[in-house]
Design an enzyme around this catalytic site. Structure first.
Site, PDB file in Angstrom:
ATOM      1  N   LYS A  40       0.931  -1.181   0.060  1.00  0.00           N
ATOM      2  CA  LYS A  40       0.005  -0.011   0.109  1.00  0.00           C
ATOM      3  C   LYS A  40       0.820   1.251   0.024  1.00  0.00           C
ATOM      4  O   LYS A  40       0.404   2.295  -0.165  1.00  0.00           O
ATOM      5  CB  LYS A  40      -0.625  -0.002   1.319  1.00  0.00           C
ATOM      6  CG  LYS A  40      -1.870  -1.243   1.280  1.00  0.00           C
ATOM      7  CD  LYS A  40      -2.648  -0.884   2.699  1.00  0.00           C
ATOM      8  CE  LYS A  40      -3.325  -2.269   3.053  1.00  0.00           C
ATOM      9  NZ  LYS A  40      -3.980  -2.127   4.552  1.00  0.00           N
ATOM     10  N   GLY A  41       2.153   1.202   0.243  1.00  0.00           N
ATOM     11  CA  GLY A  41       2.920   2.502   0.728  1.00  0.00           C
ATOM     12  C   GLY A  41       3.167   3.173  -0.421  1.00  0.00           C
ATOM     13  O   GLY A  41       3.439   4.784  -0.237  1.00  0.00           O
ATOM     14  N   GLU A  95       7.531   2.636  -6.199  1.00  0.00           N
ATOM     15  CA  GLU A  95       7.892   1.989  -4.824  1.00  0.00           C
ATOM     16  C   GLU A  95       8.038   3.225  -3.931  1.00  0.00           C
ATOM     17  O   GLU A  95       8.242   4.449  -4.081  1.00  0.00           O
ATOM     18  CB  GLU A  95       9.124   1.397  -4.637  1.00  0.00           C
ATOM     19  CG  GLU A  95       9.302  -0.079  -4.848  1.00  0.00           C
ATOM     20  CD  GLU A  95       9.056  -0.825  -3.793  1.00  0.00           C
ATOM     21  OE1 GLU A  95       8.189  -0.360  -2.839  1.00  0.00           O
ATOM     22  OE2 GLU A  95       9.368  -1.964  -3.447  1.00  0.00           O
ATOM     23  N   ASP A  96       7.357   2.878  -2.574  1.00  0.00           N
ATOM     24  CA  ASP A  96       7.681   3.838  -1.629  1.00  0.00           C
ATOM     25  C   ASP A  96       8.974   3.996  -1.086  1.00  0.00           C
ATOM     26  O   ASP A  96       9.563   5.158  -1.121  1.00  0.00           O
ATOM     27  CB  ASP A  96       6.622   3.794  -0.500  1.00  0.00           C
ATOM     28  CG  ASP A  96       6.812   2.364   0.247  1.00  0.00           C
ATOM     29  OD1 ASP A  96       7.425   1.391  -0.170  1.00  0.00           O
ATOM     30  OD2 ASP A  96       6.268   1.913   1.181  1.00  0.00           O
ATOM     31  N   ASP A  99      14.687  -0.223   0.733  1.00  0.00           N
ATOM     32  CA  ASP A  99      15.376  -0.575   2.132  1.00  0.00           C
ATOM     33  C   ASP A  99      16.671  -1.443   1.902  1.00  0.00           C
ATOM     34  O   ASP A  99      17.620  -1.140   1.261  1.00  0.00           O
ATOM     35  CB  ASP A  99      14.464  -0.737   3.110  1.00  0.00           C
ATOM     36  CG  ASP A  99      14.849  -0.964   4.550  1.00  0.00           C
ATOM     37  OD1 ASP A  99      15.956   0.042   4.921  1.00  0.00           O
ATOM     38  OD2 ASP A  99      14.352  -1.555   5.443  1.00  0.00           O
ATOM     39  N   LYS A 127      17.145   4.119   1.212  1.00  0.00           N
ATOM     40  CA  LYS A 127      17.917   3.972   2.305  1.00  0.00           C
ATOM     41  C   LYS A 127      19.334   3.205   1.937  1.00  0.00           C
ATOM     42  O   LYS A 127      19.190   1.925   2.055  1.00  0.00           O
ATOM     43  CB  LYS A 127      17.128   3.493   3.441  1.00  0.00           C
ATOM     44  CG  LYS A 127      16.007   4.010   4.060  1.00  0.00           C
ATOM     45  CD  LYS A 127      15.656   3.432   5.304  1.00  0.00           C
ATOM     46  CE  LYS A 127      14.204   3.286   5.749  1.00  0.00           C
ATOM     47  NZ  LYS A 127      13.761   2.362   6.715  1.00  0.00           N
ATOM     48  N   PHE A 148      13.402   4.954  10.685  1.00  0.00           N
ATOM     49  CA  PHE A 148      11.934   4.244  10.204  1.00  0.00           C
ATOM     50  C   PHE A 148      11.040   5.375  10.052  1.00  0.00           C
ATOM     51  O   PHE A 148      10.744   6.414  10.948  1.00  0.00           O
ATOM     52  CB  PHE A 148      11.394   3.401  11.305  1.00  0.00           C
ATOM     53  CG  PHE A 148      10.311   2.658  10.813  1.00  0.00           C
ATOM     54  CD1 PHE A 148      10.383   1.208  10.424  1.00  0.00           C
ATOM     55  CD2 PHE A 148       9.005   3.025  11.044  1.00  0.00           C
ATOM     56  CE1 PHE A 148       9.342   0.759   9.702  1.00  0.00           C
ATOM     57  CE2 PHE A 148       7.978   2.375  10.633  1.00  0.00           C
ATOM     58  CZ  PHE A 148       8.095   1.230   9.867  1.00  0.00           C
ATOM     59  N   VAL A 149      10.578   5.472   8.749  1.00  0.00           N
ATOM     60  CA  VAL A 149       9.738   6.710   8.330  1.00  0.00           C
ATOM     61  C   VAL A 149       8.279   6.176   8.174  1.00  0.00           C
ATOM     62  O   VAL A 149       8.146   5.082   7.807  1.00  0.00           O
ATOM     63  CB  VAL A 149      10.346   7.490   7.060  1.00  0.00           C
ATOM     64  CG1 VAL A 149      11.689   8.052   7.343  1.00  0.00           C
ATOM     65  CG2 VAL A 149      10.430   6.317   5.981  1.00  0.00           C
ATOM     66  N   ASP A 155       3.316   3.674   6.442  1.00  0.00           N
ATOM     67  CA  ASP A 155       2.781   3.404   7.475  1.00  0.00           C
ATOM     68  C   ASP A 155       3.574   2.605   8.655  1.00  0.00           C
ATOM     69  O   ASP A 155       4.791   2.300   8.300  1.00  0.00           O
ATOM     70  CB  ASP A 155       1.486   2.083   7.474  1.00  0.00           C
ATOM     71  CG  ASP A 155       1.965   0.814   7.256  1.00  0.00           C
ATOM     72  OD1 ASP A 155       3.174   0.620   6.286  1.00  0.00           O
ATOM     73  OD2 ASP A 155       1.706  -0.008   7.970  1.00  0.00           O
ATOM     74  N   ARG A 161      -0.430   6.651   7.342  1.00  0.00           N
ATOM     75  CA  ARG A 161      -0.257   6.827   5.923  1.00  0.00           C
ATOM     76  C   ARG A 161      -0.973   8.424   5.424  1.00  0.00           C
ATOM     77  O   ARG A 161      -0.421   8.726   4.673  1.00  0.00           O
ATOM     78  CB  ARG A 161      -1.192   5.797   5.311  1.00  0.00           C
ATOM     79  CG  ARG A 161      -0.683   4.484   5.609  1.00  0.00           C
ATOM     80  CD  ARG A 161      -1.336   3.353   4.467  1.00  0.00           C
ATOM     81  NE  ARG A 161      -1.184   1.985   4.987  1.00  0.00           N
ATOM     82  CZ  ARG A 161      -0.007   1.286   4.233  1.00  0.00           C
ATOM     83  NH1 ARG A 161       0.840   1.715   3.768  1.00  0.00           N
ATOM     84  NH2 ARG A 161       0.199   0.025   4.818  1.00  0.00           N
TER      85      ARG A 161
END
Ligand code: IMP
Length: 173
Positions: A40-41, A95-96, A99, A127, A148-149, A155, A161
């Site tokens: 969902k990001g 993509e959000d 990582d 990241k 951690f964002v 979320d 969100r």
């Protein structure tokens, strides 16, 4: 327990960068493209980015298993597949965050097997210090440190969100 998000990237900064990314993506895809958002990001980023593209665009989504808590479980599973065929298409994956790179590795392998004409990756946040698989995006909004964002679609346990900006959460001792 509620954790107060600490602002990291403001809404105007995000909008400025989204405009720049959209111009580059449009310039690189004059015939148009199929944009694939990873749920969902990416849903907020996807909506803003696609509205700024100046070329024809088809929109589709994929859903993959996401993090529980604040660290990767190291395993990616497909929860929802595309509704459109992508063979012969110019595809941009939206993509959000990249990582460890595990999700991107999984998605690229799956999508390339469907023989798109081209496959590019656009991420809002990168990241690089957390990377386990040496993969990168073609279009990166912001490179950030190992934090951690949340916010702007991203979320923590389905919360935050709807924040219009990107923030980070302090890891609890
Ligand atoms: P990767 O497979 O480790 O590259 O992780 C990619 C996915 O993990 C992202 O698409 C996010 O859904 C999630 N993720 C990674 N870092 C964060 C974070 O800081 N906050 C929320 N989700 C994150």
């Amino acid at each position: 327990m509620d954790r107060k998000p600490i602002p990291l990237i403001s809404a105007p900064e995000i909008q400025k960068r989204v405009g720049q990314l959209a111009r580059r993506i449009s310039g690189d895809h004059p015939r148009g493209l199929v944009a694939i958002g990873i749920l969902k990001g990416s849903y907020v980023f996807m909506a803003d980015l696609l509205r700024r593209l100046s070329v024809p665009v088809l929109c589709d989504f994929l859903m993959v298993s996401s993090y529980r808590g604040t660290r990767s479980q190291g395993e990616v599973r497909l929860l929802l597949d595309l509704s459109l065929p992508i063979e012969g298409q110019d595809v941009v994956l939206v993509e959000d965050i990249i990582d460890t790179g595990l999700t991107l590795h999984f998605l690229k392998k799956m999508l390339l097997a469907r023989r798109p004409r081209s496959l590019k990756v656009c991420c809002l946040l990168d990241k690089p210090s957390r990377r386990e698989i040496p993969l990168g995006a073609d279009y990166v909004g912001f490179a950030i440190a190992d934090r951690f964002v949340v916010g702007y679609g991203i979320d923590h346990n389905e919360r935050y969100r709807n924040l219009p900006y990107v923030a980070y959460l302090k890891v609890q001792p």
